[in-house]
Enzyme design. Structure first.
Site, short mmCIF file in Angstrom:
data_model
loop_
_atom_site.label_atom_id
_atom_site.label_comp_id
_atom_site.label_asym_id
_atom_site.label_seq_id
_atom_site.Cartn_x
_atom_site.Cartn_y
_atom_site.Cartn_z
N HIS A 199 8.15 6.72 -14.75
CA HIS A 199 7.34 7.18 -13.60
C HIS A 199 8.00 6.92 -12.33
O HIS A 199 8.28 5.78 -11.89
CB HIS A 199 6.07 6.08 -13.79
CG HIS A 199 5.09 6.65 -12.84
ND1 HIS A 199 4.21 7.76 -13.05
CD2 HIS A 199 4.48 5.98 -11.53
CE1 HIS A 199 3.41 7.72 -12.11
NE2 HIS A 199 3.36 6.48 -11.41
N LYS A 213 -2.06 13.21 -7.19
CA LYS A 213 -3.46 13.58 -7.33
C LYS A 213 -4.08 14.09 -6.13
O LYS A 213 -4.65 15.30 -5.95
CB LYS A 213 -4.16 12.27 -7.66
CG LYS A 213 -3.90 11.51 -8.96
CD LYS A 213 -4.89 10.36 -9.21
CE LYS A 213 -4.22 9.21 -9.87
NZ LYS A 213 -3.61 9.38 -11.13
N SER A 224 2.22 10.58 -8.63
CA SER A 224 1.05 9.79 -8.76
C SER A 224 -0.21 9.82 -8.21
O SER A 224 -0.78 10.80 -8.00
CB SER A 224 1.74 8.35 -9.17
OG SER A 224 1.18 7.79 -10.16
N TRP A 236 1.45 6.78 -19.80
CA TRP A 236 0.14 6.33 -19.02
C TRP A 236 -0.52 7.63 -18.09
O TRP A 236 -1.69 7.91 -18.33
CB TRP A 236 0.27 5.37 -18.09
CG TRP A 236 -0.69 4.85 -17.29
CD1 TRP A 236 -0.65 4.81 -15.95
CD2 TRP A 236 -2.00 4.08 -17.57
NE1 TRP A 236 -1.83 4.24 -15.39
CE2 TRP A 236 -2.76 3.59 -16.56
CE3 TRP A 236 -2.42 3.79 -18.90
CZ2 TRP A 236 -3.66 2.98 -16.83
CZ3 TRP A 236 -3.52 3.02 -18.89
CH2 TRP A 236 -4.28 2.84 -17.82
C1 GTR Z 1 -1.40 3.41 -11.68
C2 GTR Z 1 -2.57 4.28 -11.89
C3 GTR Z 1 -2.14 5.77 -12.06
C4 GTR Z 1 -1.38 6.17 -10.95
C5 GTR Z 1 -0.34 5.26 -10.22
C6 GTR Z 1 0.54 5.37 -9.10
O1 GTR Z 1 -1.44 2.02 -11.46
O2 GTR Z 1 -3.29 3.79 -12.95
O3 GTR Z 1 -3.26 6.77 -12.04
O4 GTR Z 1 -1.98 6.51 -9.87
O5 GTR Z 1 -0.79 3.97 -10.34
O6 GTR Z 1 0.06 6.13 -8.27
O7 GTR Z 1 1.81 4.89 -9.09
#
Ligand code: GTR
Length: 424
Positions: A382, A245, A241, A332
């Site tokens: 996720h 990035k 996540s 998402w």
């Molecule tokens: C979320 C964010 C995502 C992702 C995620 C994470 O809230 O919108 O882009 O980075 O967090 O890091 O688990």
């Protein structure tokens, strides 16, 4: 948490045109590997610095590290090493936690990744230093008043199957992201940014690093240490996540990372911004104003104005092996946008003389494809799971295994209980 205006309808994805990786901004086509490396790649890297993640500095001259603890772990199957990296004579420092397969002689391929809540959360090993720094509140993970409690030991071990990784002959290194820069918008007063402020400066410039840039910089500082450690061979960088990035940006900026893995990195990671599916640039900049450089805000609701899209970030990894992973319930993060970005990076791999992504269509759920670019969309939501790791280990075997497997040791097979055993 997710806004009500997010689009999850493929029919609502607007028509868009991606910048061609093999055409310079001035229209000049790139027809050979040398011109890619000498002209187009630097151009793309600069675009990401200026518009997305910001410029980042190099290491400081007075950086140093010390080994703070060493011992046996996993019932003698691994060696544990903890290293404190001081970024400067004064100021913040980070702890690297390292597990190395026991009985190995010479360098072993290694995975490195940042974690969300401290090194002590990756394995229930009482010898791991309990992280004292600020953390996002998460009571279920034993974080109380923004600090880790002993209850948080091992709470995220399902994301770090250390015993399996060791059993496959790999080392694992991890660092708490908040050691480098705490994950909240404080105007960049804490973390590593102030180490680089000039006299009178209070904030990075609009094209200078935010928190993702700082985390990626921290991964390179971990790499500085890892290169000095005789037990460590090729290093693969991975992250989930926001930390995915980060692994992509670290891999793009630092060619010492031999293999790069994006685990559900989504918007500002592997997903194409122009699709505006799931999280958009505006959403991310509003929720996390500190992650990207200030210039990135210009592209809120203006994705088509970007002189790049995230496929070009993936292309910056070429020709090194790259794995992009999605999860079917993780809309998402826009799984299809992650796949399409990997596919759009493929021509660069081919130009550089290696195979790219061996898939014309998005593969079915739980059907990984692995060329020089790997991709899977797995069932579930996720997270970073044992399934994900199992693909990354196969992928690393494919690409980093010119080195012989460690000798003198029979490695146990994965037992599903990995990561939860107390250390010796
Ligand atoms: C979320 C964010 C995502 C992702 C995620 C994470 O809230 O919108 O882009 O980075 O967090 O890091 O688990």
């Amino acid at each position: 948490m997710e806004p009500t205006d997010a689009n999850y309808d493929e029919d609502q994805v607007p028509a868009y045109t991606l910048p061609d990786p093999l055409v310079m901004a001035n229209g000049e086509p790139i027809a050979d590997a040398a011109t890619w490396t000498q002209k187009r790649r630097p151009e793309i890297l600069q675009l990401f610095k200026t518009h997305v993640y910001g410029e980042m500095p190099g290491p400081l001259a007075d950086a140093r590290w010390e080994i703070t603890e060493e011992g046996q772990a996993l019932a003698g199957r691994a060696r544990r090493r903890q290293i404190r990296v001081h970024f400067a004579a004064d100021g913040p420092c980070m702890d690297i936690l390292l597990y190395i397969p026991a009985g190995t002689q010479g360098p072993v391929p290694t995975f490195v990744g940042l974690n969300f809540f401290g090194n002590h959360t990756v394995l229930r090993d009482p010898n791991i230093h309990l992280n004292p720094n600020w953390m996002r509140p998460e009571r279920k993970n034993g974080i109380v008043d923004n600090r880790a409690t002993p209850d948080s030991r091992g709470c995220l071990s399902h994301r770090w199957p250390v015993a399996d990784i060791i059993a496959r002959g790999y080392a694992l290194a991890t660092v708490y992201s908040g050691d480098i820069d705490p994950d909240y918008d404080d105007g960049y007063h804490n973390g590593v940014h102030p180490l680089f402020y000039k006299e009178g400066q209070t904030r990075p410039g609009p094209d200078q690093w935010g928190t993702i840039g700082a985390w990626a910089w921290g991964l390179s500082r971990a790499m500085d240490y890892l290169q000095s450690d005789a037990d460590i061979g090729d290093v693969a960088v991975l992250g989930l996540s926001r930390l995915g990035k980060t692994s992509l940006w670290a891999g793009a900026c630092d060619p010492r990372f031999a293999l790069v893995i994006s685990n559900e990195s989504g918007c500002g990671g592997a997903a194409l911004s122009r699709r505006r599916y799931g999280e958009t640039i505006r959403h991310i900049n509003e929720s996390f104003p500190h992650w990207f450089c200030d210039n990135f805000r210009r592209y809120n609701d203006a994705e088509d104005d970007l002189p790049l899209d995230q496929h070009l970030l993936l292309a910056l990894i070429a020709p090194r092996p790259l794995y992009v992973a999605s999860a079917v319930e993780d809309r998402w993060c826009d799984p299809r946008g992650e796949f399409l970005a990997a596919q759009a990076a493929d021509p660069v791999y081919r130009l550089l003389g290696c195979d790219g992504l061996p898939a014309d269509e998005m593969p079915a759920v739980d059907q990984p494809v692995q060329g020089r670019i790997g991709y899977h969309i797995r069932s579930g939501g996720h997270d970073l799971t044992a399934y994900d790791w199992s693909q990354y280990l196969d992928f690393a075997d494919l690409h980093l295994r010119e080195r012989p497997m460690p000798t003198g040791q029979d490695f146990p097979t994965a037992d599903g209980e990995s990561g939860l055993e107390p250390a010796l």
